[in-house]
Design a protein around this motif. Sequence first.
Motif, PDB file in Angstrom:
ATOM      1  N   ILE A 213     -59.087 -23.676  -8.193  1.00 24.12           N
ATOM      2  CA  ILE A 213     -58.720 -24.883  -8.925  1.00 24.12           C
ATOM      3  C   ILE A 213     -57.203 -25.030  -8.826  1.00 24.12           C
ATOM      4  N   PRO A 214     -56.715 -26.207  -8.453  1.00 21.39           N
ATOM      5  CA  PRO A 214     -55.262 -26.409  -8.351  1.00 21.39           C
ATOM      6  C   PRO A 214     -54.549 -26.006  -9.648  1.00 21.39           C
ATOM      7  N   GLY A 215     -53.472 -25.267  -9.482  1.00 22.73           N
ATOM      8  CA  GLY A 215     -52.694 -24.810 -10.625  1.00 22.73           C
ATOM      9  C   GLY A 215     -53.136 -23.479 -11.194  1.00 22.73           C
ATOM     10  N   ALA A 216     -54.262 -22.948 -10.708  1.00 21.13           N
ATOM     11  CA  ALA A 216     -54.771 -21.671 -11.219  1.00 21.13           C
ATOM     12  C   ALA A 216     -53.906 -20.518 -10.740  1.00 21.13           C
ATOM     13  N   ARG A 217     -53.782 -19.556 -11.595  1.00 21.85           N
ATOM     14  CA  ARG A 217     -53.016 -18.347 -11.305  1.00 21.85           C
ATOM     15  C   ARG A 217     -54.003 -17.218 -10.994  1.00 21.85           C
ATOM     16  N   LEU A 218     -53.752 -16.443  -9.965  1.00 24.52           N
ATOM     17  CA  LEU A 218     -54.620 -15.322  -9.605  1.00 24.52           C
ATOM     18  C   LEU A 218     -54.279 -14.100 -10.446  1.00 24.52           C
ATOM     19  N   LEU A 219     -55.286 -13.552 -11.088  1.00 22.07           N
ATOM     20  CA  LEU A 219     -55.152 -12.313 -11.836  1.00 22.07           C
ATOM     21  C   LEU A 219     -56.529 -11.637 -11.773  1.00 22.07           C
ATOM     22  N   PRO A 220     -56.762 -10.820 -10.731  1.00 24.34           N
ATOM     23  CA  PRO A 220     -58.082 -10.228 -10.533  1.00 24.34           C
ATOM     24  C   PRO A 220     -58.592  -9.484 -11.774  1.00 24.34           C
ATOM     25  N   LEU A 221     -59.882  -9.593 -11.995  1.00 23.07           N
ATOM     26  CA  LEU A 221     -60.498  -9.005 -13.182  1.00 23.07           C
ATOM     27  C   LEU A 221     -60.176  -7.520 -13.331  1.00 23.07           C
ATOM     28  N   ALA A 222     -60.141  -6.785 -12.228  1.00 19.57           N
ATOM     29  CA  ALA A 222     -59.854  -5.353 -12.284  1.00 19.57           C
ATOM     30  C   ALA A 222     -58.445  -5.060 -12.795  1.00 19.57           C
ATOM     31  N   GLU A 223     -57.537  -6.026 -12.693  1.00 12.68           N
ATOM     32  CA  GLU A 223     -56.147  -5.849 -13.126  1.00 12.68           C
ATOM     33  C   GLU A 223     -55.869  -6.488 -14.484  1.00 12.68           C
ATOM     34  N   LEU A 224     -56.844  -7.178 -15.017  1.00 14.51           N
ATOM     35  CA  LEU A 224     -56.630  -7.989 -16.214  1.00 14.51           C
ATOM     36  C   LEU A 224     -56.054  -7.202 -17.385  1.00 14.51           C
ATOM     37  N   GLY A 225     -56.649  -6.084 -17.727  1.00 15.89           N
ATOM     38  CA  GLY A 225     -56.169  -5.304 -18.873  1.00 15.89           C
ATOM     39  C   GLY A 225     -54.712  -4.905 -18.758  1.00 15.89           C
ATOM     40  N   ALA A 226     -54.304  -4.462 -17.588  1.00 11.98           N
ATOM     41  CA  ALA A 226     -52.936  -4.008 -17.382  1.00 11.98           C
ATOM     42  C   ALA A 226     -51.937  -5.163 -17.320  1.00 11.98           C
ATOM     43  N   ARG A 227     -52.418  -6.348 -16.957  1.00 14.39           N
ATOM     44  CA  ARG A 227     -51.505  -7.470 -16.748  1.00 14.39           C
ATOM     45  C   ARG A 227     -51.542  -8.527 -17.851  1.00 14.39           C
ATOM     46  N   LEU A 228     -52.318  -8.291 -18.895  1.00 16.82           N
ATOM     47  CA  LEU A 228     -52.378  -9.259 -20.000  1.00 16.82           C
ATOM     48  C   LEU A 228     -51.007  -9.619 -20.563  1.00 16.82           C
ATOM     49  N   PRO A 229     -50.067  -8.673 -20.660  1.00 17.14           N
ATOM     50  CA  PRO A 229     -48.751  -9.040 -21.192  1.00 17.14           C
ATOM     51  C   PRO A 229     -48.022 -10.113 -20.378  1.00 17.14           C
ATOM     52  N   GLU A 230     -48.443 -10.359 -19.145  1.00 12.25           N
ATOM     53  CA  GLU A 230     -47.824 -11.392 -18.313  1.00 12.25           C
ATOM     54  C   GLU A 230     -48.205 -12.809 -18.763  1.00 12.25           C
ATOM     55  N   LEU A 231     -49.270 -12.906 -19.554  1.00 10.88           N
ATOM     56  CA  LEU A 231     -49.762 -14.220 -19.955  1.00 10.88           C
ATOM     57  C   LEU A 231     -49.088 -14.687 -21.237  1.00 10.88           C
ATOM     58  N   PRO A 232     -48.846 -15.985 -21.337  1.00 10.63           N
ATOM     59  CA  PRO A 232     -48.194 -16.517 -22.536  1.00 10.63           C
ATOM     60  C   PRO A 232     -49.122 -16.441 -23.753  1.00 10.63           C
ATOM     61  N   THR A 233     -48.536 -16.396 -24.911  1.00  7.83           N
ATOM     62  CA  THR A 233     -49.320 -16.363 -26.154  1.00  7.83           C
ATOM     63  C   THR A 233     -49.268 -17.691 -26.894  1.00  7.83           C
ATOM     64  N   ASP A 234     -48.534 -18.649 -26.356  1.00  7.78           N
ATOM     65  CA  ASP A 234     -48.370 -19.927 -27.042  1.00  7.78           C
ATOM     66  C   ASP A 234     -49.182 -21.058 -26.420  1.00  7.78           C
ATOM     67  N   ARG A 235     -50.096 -20.730 -25.529  1.00  5.60           N
ATOM     68  CA  ARG A 235     -50.933 -21.738 -24.871  1.00  5.60           C
ATOM     69  C   ARG A 235     -52.369 -21.235 -24.786  1.00  5.60           C
ATOM     70  N   ASP A 236     -53.291 -22.159 -24.583  1.00  8.46           N
ATOM     71  CA  ASP A 236     -54.678 -21.762 -24.314  1.00  8.46           C
ATOM     72  C   ASP A 236     -54.711 -21.083 -22.960  1.00  8.46           C
TER      73      ASP A 236
END
Length: 70
Positions: free
Chosen positions: A43-66
């Motif tokens: 989907i245009p605008g989607a960011r890649l964050l593979p499921l296997a990496e999700l737990g370790a990379r959650l801090p990269e995601l903003p907390t002020d948006r859906d």
Amino acid sequence: MKVEQQYINLSSDQLRAYLAGHAEEEYVLVDVRQPEEYRRGHIPGARLLPLAELGARLPELPTDRDIIFY
């Protein structure tokens, strides 16, 4: 400050309606598939964050948006 977490499952039609009714600055769209799948199409605008990496990379995601994972 505590962040309220709410999880909602959306159908593809509900997601289309959400995306049509919200500005891109209001949400982050996260594709949890593998890099090769992402390269084949996403989907245009989607960011890649593979499921296997999700737990370790959650801090990269903003907390002020859906955050929408697919």
